[in-house]
Design a protein around this motif. Structure first.
Motif, PDB file in Angstrom:
ATOM      1  N   ILE A 167       0.849  -1.192   0.000  1.00  0.00           N
ATOM      2  CA  ILE A 167       0.000   0.000   0.000  1.00  0.00           C
ATOM      3  C   ILE A 167       0.885   1.243   0.000  1.00  0.00           C
ATOM      4  CG2 ILE A 167      -1.969  -1.092   1.138  1.00  0.00           C
ATOM      5  CD1 ILE A 167      -1.044   0.170   3.759  1.00  0.00           C
ATOM      6  N   ALA A 168       0.368   2.313  -0.599  1.00  0.00           N
ATOM      7  CA  ALA A 168       1.048   3.613  -0.591  1.00  0.00           C
ATOM      8  C   ALA A 168       0.845   4.271   0.770  1.00  0.00           C
ATOM      9  CB  ALA A 168       0.503   4.494  -1.708  1.00  0.00           C
ATOM     10  N   PRO A 169       1.618   5.296   1.082  1.00  0.00           N
ATOM     11  CA  PRO A 169       1.508   5.927   2.409  1.00  0.00           C
ATOM     12  C   PRO A 169       0.117   6.416   2.756  1.00  0.00           C
ATOM     13  CG  PRO A 169       3.514   6.627   1.319  1.00  0.00           C
ATOM     14  CD  PRO A 169       2.756   5.827   0.304  1.00  0.00           C
ATOM     15  N   ASP A 170      -0.610   6.924   1.808  1.00  0.00           N
ATOM     16  CA  ASP A 170      -1.953   7.442   2.103  1.00  0.00           C
ATOM     17  C   ASP A 170      -3.053   6.474   1.682  1.00  0.00           C
ATOM     18  OD1 ASP A 170      -0.821   9.794   3.076  1.00  0.00           O
ATOM     19  OD2 ASP A 170      -0.778  10.709   1.068  1.00  0.00           O
ATOM     20  N   GLU A 171      -2.708   5.258   1.359  1.00  0.00           N
ATOM     21  CA  GLU A 171      -3.685   4.293   0.853  1.00  0.00           C
ATOM     22  C   GLU A 171      -4.231   3.437   1.994  1.00  0.00           C
ATOM     23  OE1 GLU A 171      -3.960   0.740  -2.542  1.00  0.00           O
ATOM     24  OE2 GLU A 171      -2.037   1.639  -1.998  1.00  0.00           O
ATOM     25  N   THR A 172      -5.499   2.959   1.842  1.00  0.00           N
ATOM     26  CA  THR A 172      -6.131   2.049   2.804  1.00  0.00           C
ATOM     27  C   THR A 172      -6.434   0.727   2.111  1.00  0.00           C
ATOM     28  OG1 THR A 172      -7.130   3.853   4.067  1.00  0.00           O
ATOM     29  CG2 THR A 172      -8.125   1.665   4.296  1.00  0.00           C
ATOM     30  N   LEU A 173      -6.060  -0.380   2.730  1.00  0.00           N
ATOM     31  CA  LEU A 173      -6.344  -1.713   2.206  1.00  0.00           C
ATOM     32  C   LEU A 173      -7.535  -2.292   2.970  1.00  0.00           C
ATOM     33  CD1 LEU A 173      -5.568  -4.151   0.409  1.00  0.00           C
ATOM     34  CD2 LEU A 173      -4.096  -4.915   2.299  1.00  0.00           C
ATOM     35  N   GLU A 174      -8.642  -2.528   2.269  1.00  0.00           N
ATOM     36  CA  GLU A 174      -9.826  -3.111   2.906  1.00  0.00           C
ATOM     37  C   GLU A 174      -9.743  -4.635   2.801  1.00  0.00           C
ATOM     38  OE1 GLU A 174     -14.684  -2.620   2.904  1.00  0.00           O
ATOM     39  OE2 GLU A 174     -13.609  -2.514   0.995  1.00  0.00           O
ATOM     40  N   VAL A 175      -9.663  -5.291   3.940  1.00  0.00           N
ATOM     41  CA  VAL A 175      -9.575  -6.752   3.986  1.00  0.00           C
ATOM     42  C   VAL A 175     -10.936  -7.301   4.419  1.00  0.00           C
ATOM     43  CG1 VAL A 175      -8.366  -8.737   4.933  1.00  0.00           C
ATOM     44  CG2 VAL A 175      -7.140  -6.582   4.567  1.00  0.00           C
ATOM     45  N   ILE A 176     -11.433  -8.268   3.645  1.00  0.00           N
ATOM     46  CA  ILE A 176     -12.765  -8.831   3.907  1.00  0.00           C
ATOM     47  C   ILE A 176     -12.656 -10.347   3.949  1.00  0.00           C
ATOM     48  CG2 ILE A 176     -15.157  -9.009   3.124  1.00  0.00           C
ATOM     49  CD1 ILE A 176     -14.679  -6.452   1.498  1.00  0.00           C
ATOM     50  N   VAL A 177     -13.222 -10.952   4.988  1.00  0.00           N
ATOM     51  CA  VAL A 177     -13.331 -12.407   5.046  1.00  0.00           C
ATOM     52  C   VAL A 177     -14.803 -12.787   4.972  1.00  0.00           C
ATOM     53  CG1 VAL A 177     -11.189 -12.866   6.287  1.00  0.00           C
ATOM     54  CG2 VAL A 177     -13.257 -12.350   7.576  1.00  0.00           C
ATOM     55  N   THR A 178     -15.091 -13.847   4.260  1.00  0.00           N
ATOM     56  CA  THR A 178     -16.448 -14.403   4.190  1.00  0.00           C
ATOM     57  C   THR A 178     -16.394 -15.822   4.723  1.00  0.00           C
ATOM     58  OG1 THR A 178     -16.094 -15.154   1.914  1.00  0.00           O
ATOM     59  CG2 THR A 178     -17.096 -12.986   2.216  1.00  0.00           C
ATOM     60  N   THR A 179     -17.466 -16.258   5.350  1.00  0.00           N
ATOM     61  CA  THR A 179     -17.447 -17.578   5.979  1.00  0.00           C
ATOM     62  C   THR A 179     -18.840 -18.176   6.047  1.00  0.00           C
ATOM     63  OG1 THR A 179     -16.820 -18.811   7.963  1.00  0.00           O
ATOM     64  CG2 THR A 179     -17.687 -16.603   8.288  1.00  0.00           C
ATOM     65  N   ALA A 180     -18.864 -19.519   6.058  1.00  0.00           N
ATOM     66  CA  ALA A 180     -20.114 -20.252   6.267  1.00  0.00           C
ATOM     67  C   ALA A 180     -20.244 -20.712   7.710  1.00  0.00           C
ATOM     68  CB  ALA A 180     -20.163 -21.469   5.331  1.00  0.00           C
ATOM     69  N   ALA A 181     -19.356 -20.235   8.589  1.00  0.00           N
ATOM     70  CA  ALA A 181     -19.391 -20.635   9.995  1.00  0.00           C
ATOM     71  C   ALA A 181     -20.679 -20.156  10.665  1.00  0.00           C
ATOM     72  CB  ALA A 181     -18.180 -20.064  10.730  1.00  0.00           C
ATOM     73  N   SER A 182     -21.150 -20.954  11.619  1.00  0.00           N
ATOM     74  CA  SER A 182     -22.338 -20.586  12.387  1.00  0.00           C
ATOM     75  C   SER A 182     -21.942 -19.652  13.527  1.00  0.00           C
ATOM     76  CB  SER A 182     -23.009 -21.836  12.955  1.00  0.00           C
ATOM     77  OG  SER A 182     -23.422 -22.697  11.917  1.00  0.00           O
ATOM     78  N   SER A 183     -22.651 -18.518  13.638  1.00  0.00           N
ATOM     79  CA  SER A 183     -22.378 -17.512  14.678  1.00  0.00           C
ATOM     80  C   SER A 183     -20.888 -17.223  14.783  1.00  0.00           C
ATOM     81  CB  SER A 183     -22.920 -17.995  16.031  1.00  0.00           C
ATOM     82  OG  SER A 183     -24.297 -18.256  15.968  1.00  0.00           O
ATOM     83  N   PRO A 184     -20.265 -16.731  13.696  1.00  0.00           N
ATOM     84  CA  PRO A 184     -18.811 -16.556  13.698  1.00  0.00           C
ATOM     85  C   PRO A 184     -18.349 -15.394  14.571  1.00  0.00           C
ATOM     86  CG  PRO A 184     -19.745 -15.665  11.674  1.00  0.00           C
ATOM     87  CD  PRO A 184     -20.880 -16.332  12.408  1.00  0.00           C
TER      88      PRO A 184
END
Length: 483
Positions: free
Chosen positions: A321-338
């Motif tokens: 990432i650049a100094p002023d950049e934001t990296l959006e990290v997303i996890v998806t799951t089929a877990a119950s009540s994660p």
């Protein structure tokens, strides 16, 4: 004379009345008619009916009782079983229908019924033959301790037994001594044995049913696949909780075929003391077992896996990432009540408890997803975030300067040398004062000397530098500090 005649008259009456009673106090009972084609009784259902005619109705005495008798399994009434007796004088209408129950020991294909009366005494013809069974045990049961496979050595045999009492869920029919059995080898429907066990010497799939004849029954066993083994044969291992299994809930039981001796291993290392037909574990891994049958040996293995829910992450292992950049990290799951926990450089990030996290700082990241209901299990993703700053942030000067003026004007405030000597090149940089003191000695020069630029006691002091590259090339010279 008249008196004499009357005496003879009364004497004749005494002789006639008994003869009259003997002539008219008789009945005929017809053949019983069954309301069923077969009897399949069990503890929750054991009521059946039979109808019989009799004549004349007027021939019955007030004390008469009708009795229904059941033959033996071959239709003989040598030792009949009474299954119904009416109340004295209760049945006065023909035809009569009565209900009865069969004994719990009833089992056969040629039973018959007959009806008798007590006053006057009479017996009906026998009914038609019928199958009758009391299904005292009518649930599935186990053989071979529920182990689905068995092996015998070439030229040998294997004994399959009905389990008693068997596993916790097993309602063994051996608890009921009156029962008999029928063993089968699929796909044939012809029984191969009728005892509590069977010795087999042919590969195939075997099972046994409780012998309830033509009655439909739920009293049957699990199937066991029997195979012939030689010295290089392979058998199987099954997991009682399936594979994958929920390792956080309870341990699973690994089961192999019956043999003379056993040795279990995990990840190719023998497990001390694991010498039974089963092995209990809650640890995933590569398990194997060696089974000895005496004259031959069989081997089996299983890759036992712990339960894992499906999930994904939207970033690769390495990110920039650049100094002023934001990296959006997303996890998806089929877990119950994660539940979600995010970490930076091994330390949990306070307040980061959702499936997304915005990153602006470089470092080593990790997110742990935990399924909190059902089978409690966790899964983690690790990734690195780097800064996109030029990997060589130092200015590219052509020559090594010999003049430094640390006066804060932004020009020559520090000794800036060519990029080939700065941090990242593993070049040794040394600075020595005119008094012979080493004031700088580093392999990671940051173009930052002097850091305390105004702290010089002498006017225009002179320093000497020695620059040694990784391939041992040396540059020497002097630096004059100008205020």
């Amino acid at each position: 004379m008249t008196i004499i005649i009357n005496k003879y008259y009364y004497f004749l009456l005494l002789l006639v009345f008994p003869l009259t009673n003997s002539v008219y106090a008789q009945i005929v009972i017809g053949t019983p008619t069954l309301s069923f084609s077969q009897i399949c009784a069990n503890p929750s259902f054991n009521t059946f009916s039979v109808t019989f005619p009799f004549s004349p109705v007027s021939g019955l005495n007030a004390t008469n009782q009708f009795i229904v008798e059941l033959s033996d399994p071959n239709g003989s009434f040598a030792i009949p079983t009474t299954v119904f007796t009416s109340i004295a004088g209760a049945i006065t209408v023909s035809p009569a229908t009565v209900t009865f129950s069969v004994p719990v020991t009833t089992a056969g294909e040629q039973y018959r019924l007959r009806v008798k009366s007590t006053s006057p005494s009479a017996t009906s013809p026998n009914s038609i033959a019928f199958a009758a069974y009391y299904k005292v045990q009518d649930t599935p049961f186990s053989i071979n301790n529920f182990i689905p496979t068995a092996t015998y050595c070439t030229g040998g045999s294997y004994v399959l037994n009905i389990d008693n009492p068997g596993a916790a869920t097993n309602d063994s029919p051996l608890k009921y001594p009156s029962l008999t059995y029928k063993w089968f080898k699929e796909p044939s429907l012809t029984p191969i044995a009728t005892g509590k066990s069977v010795t087999v010497n042919q590969p195939g799939k075997y099972y046994v049913e409780t012998n309830y004849g033509t009655c439909t029954s739920n009293s049957y066993s699990n199937r066991v696949t029997v195979s012939e083994s030689n010295s290089s044969a392979a058998t199987t291992i099954t997991s009682s909780l399936g594979n994958p299994f929920c390792s956080s809930a309870s341990a699973t039981t690994l089961i192999t075929v019956a043999g003379n001796s056993y040795q279990w291993s995990k990840d190719n290392v023998a497990i001390a003391g694991a010498t039974s037909q089963t092995y209990v574990t809650n640890q995933p891994g590569q398990y194997s077992v060696t089974v000895s049958f005496g004259s031959c040996v069989a081997n089996a293995s299983i890759n036992l896996q712990g339960y894992q829910f499906a999930s994904t992450i939207n970033v690769p292992d390495t990110n920039t990432i650049a100094p002023d950049e934001t990296l959006e990290v997303i996890v998806t799951t089929a877990a119950s009540s994660p539940e979600y926990k995010w970490y930076l450089n091994g330390t949990i990030i306070s307040g980061a408890t959702t499936s997304t996290y915005d990153i602006q700082t470089k470092g080593n990241y990790k997110v742990v997803i935990t399924q909190t209901t059902g089978c409690v299990a966790s899964k983690e993703y690790s990734f690195v975030v780097n800064s996109s700053i030029d990997p060589n942030p130092f200015p590219n000067v052509a020559n090594i300067p010999n003049l430094v003026s640390p006066n804060g004007d932004g020009i020559n405030d520090t000794w800036v040398i060519p990029q080939e000597y700065v941090s990242g090149t593993n070049t040794k940089v040394q600075l020595i004062s005119s008094l012979g003191e080493i004031v700088l000695d580093t392999n990671d020069y940051q173009n930052n000397w002097p850091e305390n630029g105004n702290d010089f006691k002498n006017i225009n002091p002179i320093y000497y530098y020695i620059i040694t590259t990784q391939d041992q090339k040396v540059n020497k010279g002097s630096i004059t500090i100008v205020k």
